[in-house]
Design a protein around this motif. Structure first.
Motif, PDB file in Angstrom:
ATOM      1  N   SER A   1       2.367  16.932   2.961  1.00 41.89           N
ATOM      2  CA  SER A   1       3.419  17.132   1.974  1.00 41.89           C
ATOM      3  C   SER A   1       3.081  16.321   0.725  1.00 41.89           C
ATOM      4  N   SER A   2       3.971  16.375  -0.272  1.00 42.09           N
ATOM      5  CA  SER A   2       3.755  15.613  -1.502  1.00 42.09           C
ATOM      6  C   SER A   2       4.454  14.265  -1.477  1.00 42.09           C
ATOM      7  N   LYS A   3       5.149  13.931  -0.394  1.00 42.60           N
ATOM      8  CA  LYS A   3       5.872  12.668  -0.310  1.00 42.60           C
ATOM      9  C   LYS A   3       4.915  11.498  -0.096  1.00 42.60           C
ATOM     10  N   LEU A   4       5.288  10.341  -0.643  1.00 46.97           N
ATOM     11  CA  LEU A   4       4.526   9.113  -0.456  1.00 46.97           C
ATOM     12  C   LEU A   4       5.322   8.134   0.385  1.00 46.97           C
ATOM     13  N   GLN A   5       4.609   7.304   1.144  1.00 43.00           N
ATOM     14  CA  GLN A   5       5.227   6.243   1.921  1.00 43.00           C
ATOM     15  C   GLN A   5       4.755   4.899   1.366  1.00 43.00           C
ATOM     16  N   VAL A   6       5.678   3.956   1.212  1.00 40.20           N
ATOM     17  CA  VAL A   6       5.365   2.639   0.657  1.00 40.20           C
ATOM     18  C   VAL A   6       5.475   1.611   1.776  1.00 40.20           C
ATOM     19  N   TRP A   7       4.458   0.718   1.863  1.00 35.91           N
ATOM     20  CA  TRP A   7       4.350  -0.225   2.966  1.00 35.91           C
ATOM     21  C   TRP A   7       4.163  -1.651   2.453  1.00 35.91           C
ATOM     22  N   ASP A   8       4.782  -2.598   3.147  1.00 35.15           N
ATOM     23  CA  ASP A   8       4.548  -4.028   2.930  1.00 35.15           C
ATOM     24  C   ASP A   8       3.552  -4.488   3.987  1.00 35.15           C
TER      25      ASP A   8
ATOM     26  N   ARG B   1       7.198  -0.268   6.772  1.00 35.06           N
ATOM     27  CA  ARG B   1       7.498   0.702   5.720  1.00 35.06           C
ATOM     28  C   ARG B   1       8.740   0.234   4.967  1.00 35.06           C
ATOM     29  N   THR B   2       8.643   0.215   3.631  1.00 32.38           N
ATOM     30  CA  THR B   2       9.747  -0.297   2.821  1.00 32.38           C
ATOM     31  C   THR B   2      10.376   0.755   1.921  1.00 32.38           C
ATOM     32  N   GLY B   3       9.807   1.934   1.841  1.00 30.95           N
ATOM     33  CA  GLY B   3      10.387   2.951   0.975  1.00 30.95           C
ATOM     34  C   GLY B   3       9.519   4.179   0.894  1.00 30.95           C
ATOM     35  N   GLY B   4       9.843   5.032  -0.060  1.00 30.42           N
ATOM     36  CA  GLY B   4       9.096   6.258  -0.242  1.00 30.42           C
ATOM     37  C   GLY B   4       9.271   6.793  -1.651  1.00 30.42           C
ATOM     38  N   VAL B   5       8.448   7.770  -2.003  1.00 31.35           N
ATOM     39  CA  VAL B   5       8.500   8.418  -3.305  1.00 31.35           C
ATOM     40  C   VAL B   5       8.462   9.914  -3.074  1.00 31.35           C
ATOM     41  N   GLU B   6       9.427  10.619  -3.621  1.00 27.25           N
ATOM     42  CA  GLU B   6       9.449  12.071  -3.500  1.00 27.25           C
ATOM     43  C   GLU B   6       8.381  12.677  -4.404  1.00 27.25           C
ATOM     44  N   GLY B   7       7.662  13.653  -3.894  1.00 28.15           N
ATOM     45  CA  GLY B   7       6.656  14.334  -4.695  1.00 28.15           C
ATOM     46  C   GLY B   7       7.226  15.583  -5.330  1.00 28.15           C
ATOM     47  N   ARG B   8       6.367  16.274  -6.034  1.00 29.54           N
ATOM     48  CA  ARG B   8       6.759  17.509  -6.711  1.00 29.54           C
ATOM     49  C   ARG B   8       5.836  18.634  -6.282  1.00 29.54           C
ATOM     50  N   GLY B   9       6.384  19.835  -6.229  1.00 30.74           N
ATOM     51  CA  GLY B   9       5.570  21.017  -6.001  1.00 30.74           C
ATOM     52  C   GLY B   9       5.087  21.160  -4.573  1.00 30.74           C
ATOM     53  N   VAL B  10       4.220  22.148  -4.385  1.00 25.36           N
ATOM     54  CA  VAL B  10       3.667  22.482  -3.083  1.00 25.36           C
ATOM     55  C   VAL B  10       2.428  21.633  -2.839  1.00 25.36           C
ATOM     56  N   ALA B  11       2.293  21.111  -1.630  1.00 25.25           N
ATOM     57  CA  ALA B  11       1.152  20.243  -1.308  1.00 25.25           C
ATOM     58  C   ALA B  11       0.579  20.641   0.035  1.00 25.25           C
TER      59      ALA B  11
ATOM     60  N   VAL C   1       0.848  -1.183   0.000  1.00 34.63           N
ATOM     61  CA  VAL C   1       0.000   0.000   0.000  1.00 34.63           C
ATOM     62  C   VAL C   1       0.885   1.235   0.000  1.00 34.63           C
ATOM     63  N   VAL C   2       0.328   2.325  -0.541  1.00 36.44           N
ATOM     64  CA  VAL C   2       1.043   3.599  -0.620  1.00 36.44           C
ATOM     65  C   VAL C   2       0.211   4.644   0.105  1.00 36.44           C
ATOM     66  N   THR C   3       0.856   5.452   0.931  1.00 33.68           N
ATOM     67  CA  THR C   3       0.137   6.435   1.744  1.00 33.68           C
ATOM     68  C   THR C   3       0.702   7.830   1.562  1.00 33.68           C
TER      69      THR C   3
END
Length: 390
Positions: free
Chosen positions: A113-120, A131-141, A106-108
């Motif tokens: 912020s615009s960052k995402l968290q990745v979960w097993d 939590r297994t990782g993350g994804v950097e977002g773009r722009g203002v959130a 799942v992704v949260t």
């Protein structure tokens, strides 16, 4: 609460319980330690929920009561409660959560912020969600990112806070696969795939983009249809919008599906996905609009019932409406069914009135929904069509 209030509350609760024996095929209640804003299916029998407090929160996978799935002799089924099958903790709130089909991932997003968290979510060998990782977002959130998981089993998600920030990201490599090419920076209320490559982006203003990740061509926004009658224009001042596209399984192509746009003033516009700037029908719902914002409200099409939508966020109720009875001109609509269980059971509590914070339809069971409220309650309910209850 004095003794008179307690007696009055008990009478209301008793009346609703007696009524529920006729109006529900199934009704099960679960109490979380803290409220959740997210309910996401991870299978036909399990859902993921997570707390939304500003501090540390639980993230849980719950198995629905086995009694719900017993076709016969339900009274002989001993398992009548929700069961925690996997669990973990997140350091911040969870305001958006999406399950990646075909995976235990799942992704949260925290809504800050615009960052995402990745979960097993774990498996048979472990009951811990990690939590297994993350994804950097773009722009203002300022309100966080919206997330949509692809309909295929490819581990990829669409995400963004504004129209100019929307990206399709491969979760395995972290590579950006697509960018929504638009010069606008409208805040988004939702992202949704309607096919493997076509997605819907709804802006808080009510504008809709229908885009194809296979092409770099910039999609044109489809604005709201003009109000009917024109005098209703004042009702749209300062309102915010969310949207949902119907999941018509008989159509492999998304063309011809309905798009429902819901405003914080209680107006619903239904459009054809081929012409999202037009209105097939519209209605003014019978809802309370004095204390809700766009982040509160939700509209969703029933995946296994024709022309039915569920609406929540205006109060402590979830309402079911049938859109086939609506017309092109704006008319007032009454719900076909209303689940009031959250509001009724919390009337004895101090503090502000309870409000439904999330709801989802079961993907296969036509009249089964889950709903969560600001008091931490989670209900799964299978409502009886009113004509069948007579």
């Amino acid at each position: 609460m004095d003794i008179t209030d307690e007696i009055e509350f008990d009478d209301i609760l008793d009346d609703w319980f007696i009524e529920s024996l006729k109006t529900y095929k199934d009704l099960h209640v679960y109490q979380l330690e803290h409220p959740t804003r997210v309910i996401e299916w991870t299978s036909g029998k399990t859902v993921c929920v997570a707390g939304c407090r500003s501090t540390k929160n639980e993230i849980l996978e719950l198995h629905l009561p086995l009694k719900l799935f017993a076709d016969e002799n339900k009274g002989l089924c001993a398992e009548r409660d929700f069961k925690v099958v996997h669990g973990g903790f997140t350091d911040g709130p969870v305001h958006c959560l999406r399950h990646v089909p075909g995976t235990r991932c799942v992704v949260t997003n925290d809504g800050l912020s615009s960052k995402l968290q990745v979960w097993d979510l774990g498996g048979d060998d472990s009951d811990v969600i990690r939590r297994t990782g993350g994804v950097e977002g773009r722009g203002v959130a300022e309100r966080g990112s919206r997330i949509a998981a692809g309909l295929s089993s490819d581990p990829r998600v669409l995400h963004g806070a504004q129209t100019g920030d929307v990206r399709l990201t491969d979760l395995t490599s972290g590579q950006s696969l697509y960018k929504l090419e638009t010069d606008t920076a409208e805040p988004l209320s939702s992202l949704q795939f309607v096919s493997d490559s076509v997605f819907l982006a709804c802006c808080c203003s009510g504008n809709i983009y229908v885009a194809d990740s296979r092409t770099s061509a910039a999609p044109q926004p489809s604005p709201l249809p003009p109000p009917l009658p024109p005098a209703a224009a004042a009702r749209r001042d300062g309102v915010l919008w969310c949207a949902d596209a119907s999941a018509d399984r008989s159509r492999p192509d998304p063309a011809g599906r309905g798009v429902a746009r819901l405003s914080s003033s209680g107006e619903v516009l239904v459009s054809d996905l081929r012409n999202p700037g037009g209105a097939v029908c519209r209605a003014q719902l019978d809802v309370q609009t004095d204390r809700c914002g766009q982040d509160d409200i939700t509209v969703s099409w029933a995946p296994a019932l024709d022309d039915c939508i569920a609406v929540s966020g205006f109060s402590g109720a979830v309402q079911i409406y049938v859109t086939s009875a609506w017309r092109a001109e704006l008319t007032e609509a009454r719900p076909l069914f209303e689940h009031r269980g959250h509001a009724v059971s919390s009337q004895h509590a101090d503090g502000p009135p309870v409000r439904v914070s999330s709801h989802v339809w079961h993907p296969d069971r036509p009249r089964t929904l889950l709903s969560a409220a600001t008091d931490g309650s989670v209900h799964v309910w299978d409502w009886v069509h009113p004509t069948a209850a007579d």
